[in-house]
Design a protein around this motif. Structure first.
Motif, PDB file in Angstrom:
ATOM      1  N   CYS A  21       0.812  -1.222   0.000  1.00 33.50           N
ATOM      2  CA  CYS A  21       0.000   0.000   0.000  1.00 33.50           C
ATOM      3  C   CYS A  21       0.841   1.266   0.000  1.00 33.50           C
ATOM      4  O   CYS A  21       0.294   2.354   0.092  1.00 33.50           O
ATOM      5  N   ARG A  69      -3.309  -2.016   5.089  1.00 37.11           N
ATOM      6  CA  ARG A  69      -4.446  -2.817   4.653  1.00 37.11           C
ATOM      7  C   ARG A  69      -5.587  -2.690   5.643  1.00 37.11           C
ATOM      8  O   ARG A  69      -5.412  -2.846   6.844  1.00 37.11           O
ATOM      9  N   TRP A  88     -10.146  -3.387   6.071  1.00 38.48           N
ATOM     10  CA  TRP A  88     -11.093  -4.492   5.924  1.00 38.48           C
ATOM     11  C   TRP A  88     -11.145  -4.933   4.478  1.00 38.48           C
ATOM     12  O   TRP A  88     -11.210  -4.116   3.576  1.00 38.48           O
ATOM     13  N   GLY A  89     -11.139  -6.231   4.262  1.00 37.83           N
ATOM     14  CA  GLY A  89     -11.240  -6.791   2.920  1.00 37.83           C
ATOM     15  C   GLY A  89      -9.971  -6.634   2.099  1.00 37.83           C
ATOM     16  O   GLY A  89     -10.001  -6.819   0.898  1.00 37.83           O
ATOM     17  N   GLY A  90      -8.866  -6.238   2.716  1.00 41.16           N
ATOM     18  CA  GLY A  90      -7.611  -6.105   1.991  1.00 41.16           C
ATOM     19  C   GLY A  90      -7.478  -4.841   1.184  1.00 41.16           C
ATOM     20  O   GLY A  90      -6.616  -4.740   0.311  1.00 41.16           O
ATOM     21  N   VAL A  91      -8.321  -3.841   1.427  1.00 42.69           N
ATOM     22  CA  VAL A  91      -8.281  -2.589   0.686  1.00 42.69           C
ATOM     23  C   VAL A  91      -7.230  -1.668   1.305  1.00 42.69           C
ATOM     24  O   VAL A  91      -7.135  -1.560   2.516  1.00 42.69           O
ATOM     25  N   CYS A  92      -6.450  -0.988   0.482  1.00 41.12           N
ATOM     26  CA  CYS A  92      -5.444  -0.045   0.992  1.00 41.12           C
ATOM     27  C   CYS A  92      -6.129   1.186   1.568  1.00 41.12           C
ATOM     28  O   CYS A  92      -7.017   1.767   0.945  1.00 41.12           O
ATOM     29  N   ARG A  93      -5.720   1.578   2.758  1.00 38.54           N
ATOM     30  CA  ARG A  93      -6.250   2.760   3.447  1.00 38.54           C
ATOM     31  C   ARG A  93      -5.100   3.692   3.799  1.00 38.54           C
ATOM     32  O   ARG A  93      -4.017   3.241   4.117  1.00 38.54           O
ATOM     33  N   ARG A  95      -5.627  10.854  -1.328  1.00 39.67           N
ATOM     34  CA  ARG A  95      -6.504   9.782  -0.864  1.00 39.67           C
ATOM     35  C   ARG A  95      -6.927   8.937  -2.062  1.00 39.67           C
ATOM     36  O   ARG A  95      -7.207   9.466  -3.134  1.00 39.67           O
ATOM     37  N   PRO A  96      -7.010   7.619  -1.876  1.00 40.84           N
ATOM     38  CA  PRO A  96      -7.457   6.777  -2.995  1.00 40.84           C
ATOM     39  C   PRO A  96      -8.947   6.957  -3.262  1.00 40.84           C
ATOM     40  O   PRO A  96      -9.712   7.337  -2.371  1.00 40.84           O
ATOM     41  N   TYR A 118     -12.468   5.573  -3.633  1.00 39.69           N
ATOM     42  CA  TYR A 118     -13.147   4.379  -3.133  1.00 39.69           C
ATOM     43  C   TYR A 118     -14.308   3.985  -4.042  1.00 39.69           C
ATOM     44  O   TYR A 118     -15.439   3.861  -3.625  1.00 39.69           O
ATOM     45  N   GLY A 119     -14.057   3.819  -5.310  1.00 38.87           N
ATOM     46  CA  GLY A 119     -15.098   3.395  -6.238  1.00 38.87           C
ATOM     47  C   GLY A 119     -15.575   4.562  -7.080  1.00 38.87           C
ATOM     48  O   GLY A 119     -15.293   5.720  -6.804  1.00 38.87           O
TER      49      GLY A 119
END
Length: 89
Positions: A26, A32, A34-39, A47-48, A50-51
């Motif tokens: 990341c 990492r 929840w669910g393996g998403v980079c935070r 900031r990434p 998120y969809g």
């Protein structure tokens, strides 16, 4: 002997330090979640996303074919006038 031991420990620490910053792929400012998403770790840096952003959601009280009336976070097939306003059921 003591100098060689200290140099060896310093070299080992420097060799491992870059691995600690990887944080599971990341980057240096992420971890990492929840669910393996980079935070992000903090309020700094970009900031990434998120969809995808689609805009506002469905309008309340509008009938959507194949789904029903949208109200209160879900779809209802029927609605009727209940004296004080529309009732969805």
């Amino acid at each position: 002997m003591r100098k060689a031991l200290l140099l060896g420990m310093a070299a080992a620490t420097l060799a491992v330090a870059p691995l600690a910053h990887a944080a599971g792929g990341c980057g240096p400012y992420g971890h990492r979640g929840w669910g393996g998403v980079c935070r992000p770790n903090g309020p700094y840096g970009p900031r990434p996303l998120y969809g995808p952003v689609y805009g506002p959601g469905p309008a309340i009280g509008v009938f959507y074919p194949g789904r029903g009336y949208w109200y209160g976070g879900r779809y209802y097939w029927h609605r009727g006038w209940g004296g004080r306003g529309w009732r969805y059921y």
